[in-house]
Write a protein that holds these residues in place. Sequence first.
Motif, short mmCIF file in Angstrom:
data_model
loop_
_atom_site.label_atom_id
_atom_site.label_comp_id
_atom_site.label_asym_id
_atom_site.label_seq_id
_atom_site.Cartn_x
_atom_site.Cartn_y
_atom_site.Cartn_z
N ILE B 94 5.57 -34.01 -64.76
CA ILE B 94 5.29 -34.50 -63.21
C ILE B 94 3.71 -33.66 -62.50
CG2 ILE B 94 6.11 -32.14 -62.70
CD1 ILE B 94 7.74 -34.34 -61.01
N ARG B 95 3.18 -34.61 -61.80
CA ARG B 95 2.18 -34.19 -61.29
C ARG B 95 2.68 -33.98 -60.28
NH1 ARG B 95 -0.99 -38.34 -58.54
NH2 ARG B 95 -2.88 -36.54 -57.00
N SER B 97 1.27 -33.41 -55.57
CA SER B 97 0.29 -33.02 -55.21
C SER B 97 0.16 -32.89 -53.92
CB SER B 97 -0.58 -34.04 -55.25
OG SER B 97 0.56 -35.46 -54.80
N GLY B 101 4.95 -38.42 -52.84
CA GLY B 101 5.92 -38.56 -54.07
C GLY B 101 7.62 -38.43 -53.97
N PHE B 102 7.55 -39.55 -53.09
CA PHE B 102 8.80 -39.35 -51.96
C PHE B 102 9.28 -40.64 -51.38
CE2 PHE B 102 10.89 -35.56 -54.17
CZ PHE B 102 10.07 -34.81 -54.01
N ASN B 103 10.16 -41.68 -51.22
CA ASN B 103 10.05 -43.02 -50.75
C ASN B 103 10.66 -42.44 -48.81
OD1 ASN B 103 10.75 -44.82 -48.97
ND2 ASN B 103 11.27 -46.63 -50.93
N GLN B 105 11.91 -43.93 -46.43
CA GLN B 105 13.20 -44.40 -46.35
C GLN B 105 14.51 -43.79 -46.73
OE1 GLN B 105 12.94 -46.42 -44.03
NE2 GLN B 105 11.03 -46.86 -43.44
N LEU B 106 14.31 -43.61 -47.93
CA LEU B 106 15.57 -42.64 -49.16
C LEU B 106 15.72 -40.84 -47.87
CD1 LEU B 106 14.93 -43.89 -52.20
CD2 LEU B 106 16.25 -45.43 -50.53
N GLU B 110 19.25 -39.12 -52.18
CA GLU B 110 18.35 -40.09 -52.45
C GLU B 110 17.73 -40.11 -53.68
OE1 GLU B 110 18.21 -42.97 -49.53
OE2 GLU B 110 20.66 -43.72 -49.62
N TYR B 113 17.89 -37.76 -56.91
CA TYR B 113 18.09 -38.61 -58.09
C TYR B 113 17.26 -39.39 -58.79
CZ TYR B 113 23.47 -37.05 -58.23
OH TYR B 113 24.64 -35.69 -57.90
N LEU B 114 16.63 -40.20 -57.81
CA LEU B 114 15.42 -41.10 -58.26
C LEU B 114 14.40 -40.66 -58.89
CD1 LEU B 114 14.58 -44.09 -57.93
CD2 LEU B 114 13.66 -43.81 -55.83
N ASN B 115 13.84 -39.66 -58.55
CA ASN B 115 12.95 -38.96 -59.25
C ASN B 115 13.36 -37.47 -59.94
OD1 ASN B 115 11.23 -39.52 -56.78
ND2 ASN B 115 10.00 -37.66 -57.04
N GLY B 116 14.70 -37.51 -59.88
CA GLY B 116 15.21 -36.37 -61.18
C GLY B 116 15.26 -37.56 -62.11
N VAL B 118 14.16 -40.81 -62.99
CA VAL B 118 12.59 -40.99 -63.44
C VAL B 118 11.73 -40.09 -64.50
CG1 VAL B 118 10.24 -41.70 -62.98
CG2 VAL B 118 12.32 -42.65 -61.79
N LYS B 146 16.27 -38.85 -43.93
CA LYS B 146 15.92 -39.23 -44.67
C LYS B 146 14.08 -38.57 -44.31
CE LYS B 146 17.13 -44.39 -44.07
NZ LYS B 146 17.16 -44.81 -42.51
#
Lengths: 265, 255
Positions: B94-95, B97, B101-103, B105-106, B110, B113-116, B118, B146
């Motif tokens: 994982i990088r 910086s 690294g996040f969206n 809007q979430l 969320e 969970y998404l990053n984890g 992925v 958010k």
Amino acid sequence: MAAGLAAKIYSFLPENNRFERIWLLAMTDFKVRYNASMLGMFWAFVYPLVRILIYYVVFSFFFSKEIPNYGFYIFSGIILWMYFQESTKKGLNVIKSKRYLLENISFNKLDVYYASILTSQIGFFVNLFVLIVLLTLFGLTPSWRIIYYPLFILNLMILSLGVSLILSTVKVYLKDITQLWDLVLLLMFWINPIFFAKQKIFNMFPALLYANPLAGIIINSRDVLMYGKEPDWFLVGYNFVYAFALLGVGLLLFNKFYYKAIEKV
Amino acid sequence: MDEDVVIKFENVSKTFKIRDKVNGSLPHKLWSFVSGQNVRKIEALKNVSLEIKKGEFVGIVGANGSGKSTMIHLMTGGYKPDPGGKSSIKGSFIRLSLGLGFNGQLTAKENVYLNGSVMGLKISEINEKFDDIIEFAELKKFVNTKIKYFSRGMRARLAFAVAVHAEADIILMDEFFGGVGDERFKKRSEEIFAKAIVSGRTIVHVSHNLSTIKEYADRVILLHEGDCRGIGTTDEILDLYKRTIKVDRLSIEED
């Protein structure tokens, strides 16, 4: 090669979290899409219905004598079209929109493409559900042949995936592909047998039926869903081969040009 | 590749071609578009070869523009080396910086969970670790907020928390800690560093913060204007770094 395929299938098993990951990507995308508006998912229903209504009203002047249940005729074609349109446009843009993940975390890049297909799938199923309910309400309950329908969904998925990958690769060298694809979609919208009866145009120009990977899917799926007819199996086979061919090309191109794609954004 | 080696560069170079915007009349613009006059080549990295072993803590230092971020991108596969070079990385990474690294809007939940997911964690695993992650990032009150409302420090803490708990084999930190947490957070982060090294995780740390590098790095890479000026022990390299800067400053003064 068999080992490679086996490894691919293995990676989808539940022990590895690949399917979960793709599903999560798709779900969050779907949520984000409707987050911005107040009514949210309500629009997923309303937009296609209104569109169909407008087309129906406008076109029934010309075609309703020839095509019975014209409203459903359009509906059954348009839901497939909308899925194709949405998933390819999304696929074109997916590297940009998922950059924050692709750049920072190591995972199989194809997953974002699978996810974008899946997101559009959710919308598609909503529309399909509405269609089937309406058909039943109007006394046109689909026959047992509806079990063939999933074949066409699968065909469409493969096709959309292949096209998305090819378009993404083209995008690396041709930034205007987004606008160009919009034009192509516009053209395809009217060439496809969504509004007109297949006999006329395709008897005159059979090439149109075979050059267009989508036409056969629309015709066959409609036959199965609305008329309870056996699909044209030759056409089904042809469309599958076509879709797989495009997918193959897409995967090859993508593997080769992925680096440039993520760099150039 | 040797069992232990997780990152390897063989004659890696990276050249960027950029096209500057042309100021001027329309004929002038058309001409430079056709003749390619305003295209520049930037040699971000010149012929670097190195091997990083599993469990090492490697620091990368250098002046701004020396090629540090480019090096990280070459490691993650974000950039491909110029022809003739090869870069390989083994293991999940994982990088971190300053970018998102996040969206936005979430919500935090969320995104975790998404990053984890992925990063390879199963949802059941994330369920278990979720509270730890939030607690480490000190964001308990913002779980369902958010990300777009988060401050930079909050996002950085969350990113680091996820990275650490997701158990990536390699953590690449691209000038990540600039003024992020208070003393307590910094302390806990340093505990994490220590634990990570023990558990065999590889860390590549690009930083201007020389004290962290001094404390934890096994080896340090010095970059200057795209050249790799040296790879060695922390003391050697930091010494070299200071001398490099001095030389530069001298030459500016002489002008």
